[in-house]
Design a protein around this motif. Sequence first.
Motif, PDB file in Angstrom:
ATOM      1  N   LEU A  60      32.657  50.912  24.224  1.00  0.00           N
ATOM      2  CA  LEU A  60      34.079  50.603  24.372  1.00  0.00           C
ATOM      3  C   LEU A  60      34.649  51.152  25.672  1.00  0.00           C
ATOM      4  CD1 LEU A  60      35.753  50.944  20.880  1.00  0.00           C
ATOM      5  CD2 LEU A  60      35.417  48.902  22.274  1.00  0.00           C
ATOM      6  N   HIS A  61      34.307  52.391  25.941  1.00  0.00           N
ATOM      7  CA  HIS A  61      34.972  53.042  27.059  1.00  0.00           C
ATOM      8  C   HIS A  61      34.215  52.991  28.358  1.00  0.00           C
ATOM      9  CE1 HIS A  61      37.093  54.951  23.622  1.00  0.00           C
ATOM     10  NE2 HIS A  61      38.088  54.509  24.380  1.00  0.00           N
ATOM     11  N   PHE A  62      32.963  52.637  28.259  1.00  0.00           N
ATOM     12  CA  PHE A  62      32.219  52.662  29.510  1.00  0.00           C
ATOM     13  C   PHE A  62      31.551  51.342  29.841  1.00  0.00           C
ATOM     14  CE2 PHE A  62      28.682  53.540  32.283  1.00  0.00           C
ATOM     15  CZ  PHE A  62      29.353  54.191  33.288  1.00  0.00           C
ATOM     16  N   ALA A  63      30.617  50.953  28.996  1.00  0.00           N
ATOM     17  CA  ALA A  63      29.793  49.789  29.331  1.00  0.00           C
ATOM     18  C   ALA A  63      30.639  48.530  29.464  1.00  0.00           C
ATOM     19  CB  ALA A  63      28.715  49.603  28.275  1.00  0.00           C
ATOM     20  N   ILE A  64      31.547  48.317  28.519  1.00  0.00           N
ATOM     21  CA  ILE A  64      32.314  47.074  28.560  1.00  0.00           C
ATOM     22  C   ILE A  64      33.238  47.023  29.780  1.00  0.00           C
ATOM     23  CG2 ILE A  64      34.059  45.715  27.333  1.00  0.00           C
ATOM     24  CD1 ILE A  64      32.534  46.389  24.761  1.00  0.00           C
ATOM     25  N   PRO A  65      34.047  48.076  30.017  1.00  0.00           N
ATOM     26  CA  PRO A  65      34.861  48.008  31.244  1.00  0.00           C
ATOM     27  C   PRO A  65      34.018  47.829  32.503  1.00  0.00           C
ATOM     28  CG  PRO A  65      35.536  49.853  29.878  1.00  0.00           C
ATOM     29  CD  PRO A  65      34.322  49.287  29.240  1.00  0.00           C
ATOM     30  N   ALA A  66      32.870  48.516  32.557  1.00  0.00           N
ATOM     31  CA  ALA A  66      32.037  48.408  33.746  1.00  0.00           C
ATOM     32  C   ALA A  66      31.539  46.983  33.923  1.00  0.00           C
ATOM     33  CB  ALA A  66      30.845  49.365  33.638  1.00  0.00           C
ATOM     34  N   LEU A  67      31.120  46.377  32.819  1.00  0.00           N
ATOM     35  CA  LEU A  67      30.625  45.009  32.924  1.00  0.00           C
ATOM     36  C   LEU A  67      31.735  44.036  33.264  1.00  0.00           C
ATOM     37  CD1 LEU A  67      27.976  44.900  30.073  1.00  0.00           C
ATOM     38  CD2 LEU A  67      27.623  44.878  32.544  1.00  0.00           C
ATOM     39  N   ALA A  82      31.690  41.600  36.294  1.00  0.00           N
ATOM     40  CA  ALA A  82      31.836  40.159  36.088  1.00  0.00           C
ATOM     41  C   ALA A  82      32.938  39.594  36.976  1.00  0.00           C
ATOM     42  CB  ALA A  82      32.129  39.874  34.623  1.00  0.00           C
ATOM     43  N   ILE A  83      34.043  40.346  37.069  1.00  0.00           N
ATOM     44  CA  ILE A  83      35.136  39.887  37.928  1.00  0.00           C
ATOM     45  C   ILE A  83      34.655  39.805  39.377  1.00  0.00           C
ATOM     46  CG2 ILE A  83      37.375  40.547  38.906  1.00  0.00           C
ATOM     47  CD1 ILE A  83      38.079  41.677  36.145  1.00  0.00           C
ATOM     48  N   PHE A  84      33.913  40.827  39.769  1.00  0.00           N
ATOM     49  CA  PHE A  84      33.381  40.892  41.122  1.00  0.00           C
ATOM     50  C   PHE A  84      32.513  39.659  41.418  1.00  0.00           C
ATOM     51  CE2 PHE A  84      30.022  42.488  44.014  1.00  0.00           C
ATOM     52  CZ  PHE A  84      30.814  42.906  45.062  1.00  0.00           C
ATOM     53  N   ALA A 111      32.406  36.798  39.708  1.00  0.00           N
ATOM     54  CA  ALA A 111      33.165  35.560  39.582  1.00  0.00           C
ATOM     55  C   ALA A 111      33.953  35.291  40.856  1.00  0.00           C
ATOM     56  CB  ALA A 111      34.113  35.659  38.382  1.00  0.00           C
ATOM     57  N   LEU A 112      34.522  36.361  41.388  1.00  0.00           N
ATOM     58  CA  LEU A 112      35.283  36.254  42.622  1.00  0.00           C
ATOM     59  C   LEU A 112      34.396  35.698  43.718  1.00  0.00           C
ATOM     60  CD1 LEU A 112      38.208  37.450  42.828  1.00  0.00           C
ATOM     61  CD2 LEU A 112      37.213  39.126  44.358  1.00  0.00           C
ATOM     62  N   LEU A 113      33.196  36.266  43.748  1.00  0.00           N
ATOM     63  CA  LEU A 113      32.246  35.893  44.769  1.00  0.00           C
ATOM     64  C   LEU A 113      31.880  34.422  44.665  1.00  0.00           C
ATOM     65  CD1 LEU A 113      31.037  37.961  46.675  1.00  0.00           C
ATOM     66  CD2 LEU A 113      28.953  37.798  45.347  1.00  0.00           C
ATOM     67  N   MET A 114      31.650  33.977  43.434  1.00  0.00           N
ATOM     68  CA  MET A 114      31.117  32.635  43.255  1.00  0.00           C
ATOM     69  C   MET A 114      32.173  31.548  43.381  1.00  0.00           C
ATOM     70  SD  MET A 114      27.947  32.655  43.097  1.00  0.00           S
ATOM     71  CE  MET A 114      27.473  34.117  43.951  1.00  0.00           C
ATOM     72  N   PHE A 115      33.411  31.870  43.013  1.00  0.00           N
ATOM     73  CA  PHE A 115      34.398  30.798  43.020  1.00  0.00           C
ATOM     74  C   PHE A 115      35.442  30.915  44.123  1.00  0.00           C
ATOM     75  CE2 PHE A 115      32.872  31.040  38.614  1.00  0.00           C
ATOM     76  CZ  PHE A 115      32.273  29.787  38.568  1.00  0.00           C
ATOM     77  N   ALA A 116      35.879  32.134  44.387  1.00  0.00           N
ATOM     78  CA  ALA A 116      37.006  32.260  45.302  1.00  0.00           C
ATOM     79  C   ALA A 116      36.575  32.216  46.762  1.00  0.00           C
ATOM     80  CB  ALA A 116      37.759  33.555  45.013  1.00  0.00           C
TER      81      ALA A 116
END
Lengths: 279, 316
Positions: free
Chosen positions: A10-17, A21-23, A25-30
């Motif tokens: 909850l506090h580590f793995a998910i936020p990190a992922l 993922a945002i990073f 996604a940004l790379l691939m689409f924006a």
Amino acid sequence: MVDAIIQLLLHFAIPALVVAAIFIALLMFALPREVRTVFKREVKSYFVSPIAYVCVVIFLVISNGITFWFGGMLESGEAELYRPFFQYMPWYFIVIAPAVGMRLWSEEQRLGTMELLMTMPLAPWHAIVGKFLAASVVVFAMLVLSFPIVMVVNYLGDPDNGVILAGFVATFLTALCYLAITSAISALTRSQIVALLVSIGVCLAVWLSGLPPITDAVDNLPRWNPFWPLLKLVTTLGVLPHFNEFAKGVLGFRDIVFFLSFIAFFLFATAIAIRAKRA
Amino acid sequence: MIEVRNLSKHFGDKVAVDNISFTVKKGEVLGFLGPNGAGKSTTMRMVTGYLPPTGGSVSIGDADVVDDEIAAKSKIGYLPENAPLYSDMTVDDFLRFAAEMRGVPASKIPAAIDKAIETCFLQRVRHQSVDTLSKGYRHRTCLAQSIIHDPEVLILDEPTDGLDPNQKHEVRGLIKRMGETKAIIFSTHILEEVEASCTRAIIIDRGKVIADGTPEQLKNKAENAGAVLVSVTGSAVASLRPELEKLSEVNRVESVESGDHAVTVRVFPNKGKGGALSAAIFKAAVDKNLTIQELKVEEGRLDELFRQITRSDIEA
């Protein structure tokens, strides 16, 4: 035990992922196609050559070794990672980030492919950002592979995983600052060794200029000293205070702005260096 | 298609390119000749937008290379000098990278790669890593990269450098074929290449254009163009030269080889009288009872013109 794993998720793995993922996604689409193409080529090039693996392994050995032997992680009896782990990270990256980034532009000049790249229909910033992101993937991989230490500390105690995540983000941003410096310096030379050594020197200076003894000394100088404004400026550029704030879990807007503008400044300097080389 | 106006480039005090102007239209192949260090590569680097010019301008189609960089660059295919390549990629990957960078639509990339590989005879090495390739293959890989997006303009800096004679022949043919639909500039210091594939040639020296024309026009400018080379045998060979010098058609006579019973001379015509020269020489030789072994009107050669008008570094 199960609770600990859920906590960790909850506090580590998910936020990190999510951040990762945002990073991506940004790379691939924006980002424009040109940046993606350069990025793909550079990432591939990192992982076909031994350099990325060597850097990752050296980093993991040193960071874990120091944490357990010198950081006194086990002896301290406290479930936290700043003191035994994160506070040393910027020191490793003073050497590791230039080792990762030294080839970015110097290799391009040595092979002569600079001429090829710069006559393709892309703006220089496409190439600069693409290459920078590729190098940051290598650094990102290093940090992801440091995950066992998080499991260890979670197994032994009950740490604040939010703070640990902040520590990783602070380390990542600091390493990116060093990479941006290395990128600018490697654009000035065709020799990787020169790029490596000069970058280590500059990164060290940038790190040291934020060290408390130095910032205090500068603050205590009389204001009429002719070098005071310059010295003050240099200490203001020190990465350390921003790293410390961040790594201790204090997410200040000012620090984020500092990191991002620091990186942007040196990527811009890369563009200027490339332009100067061409003229 | 390519328009170069008053282009100059200074490196510090050194003038590398000095006020060059020329145009290349679609369907033209322009050969760029000149001694080493004459400014050929510098000019090409400015035309492709790699080096910013000190003065003057270059446009590709409607796009100015400096002001409208990306539009201009997307029309160009460029083979830099020494054919640089990313040594850690395979030929296939490298061409894919080039195609993506050049904006070939994703669906057409495989076909574009196949075509470039076929055109440049790279089938055997397509999955090989670039740093294991021989020089000829490296050169052709870089050439393939320059044509992968079927550009309207091709700039080739010494495209046949490092190739074996068969490959040179192939590449010349390729340039000639592509020249029918594109505007091509290529540099070389092999003069026969200019005759083989150019529709026009420019000779530059010390940054200036010193000759510009079709290969035929340039050859006619050579000193030897129209001169007659004659070999005679007989007992009175020594009398040939004075006899020839008396003729009104003859400007001067140069001895090429002389012996007791055989003489070879080169006869330069007076302006406008080249046509009657052979007949006059023939008549003079027969009158002196000499036997003509050979009589040949010389064509003028590009390498002679080249030597005539470019100053070598040794003299300077």
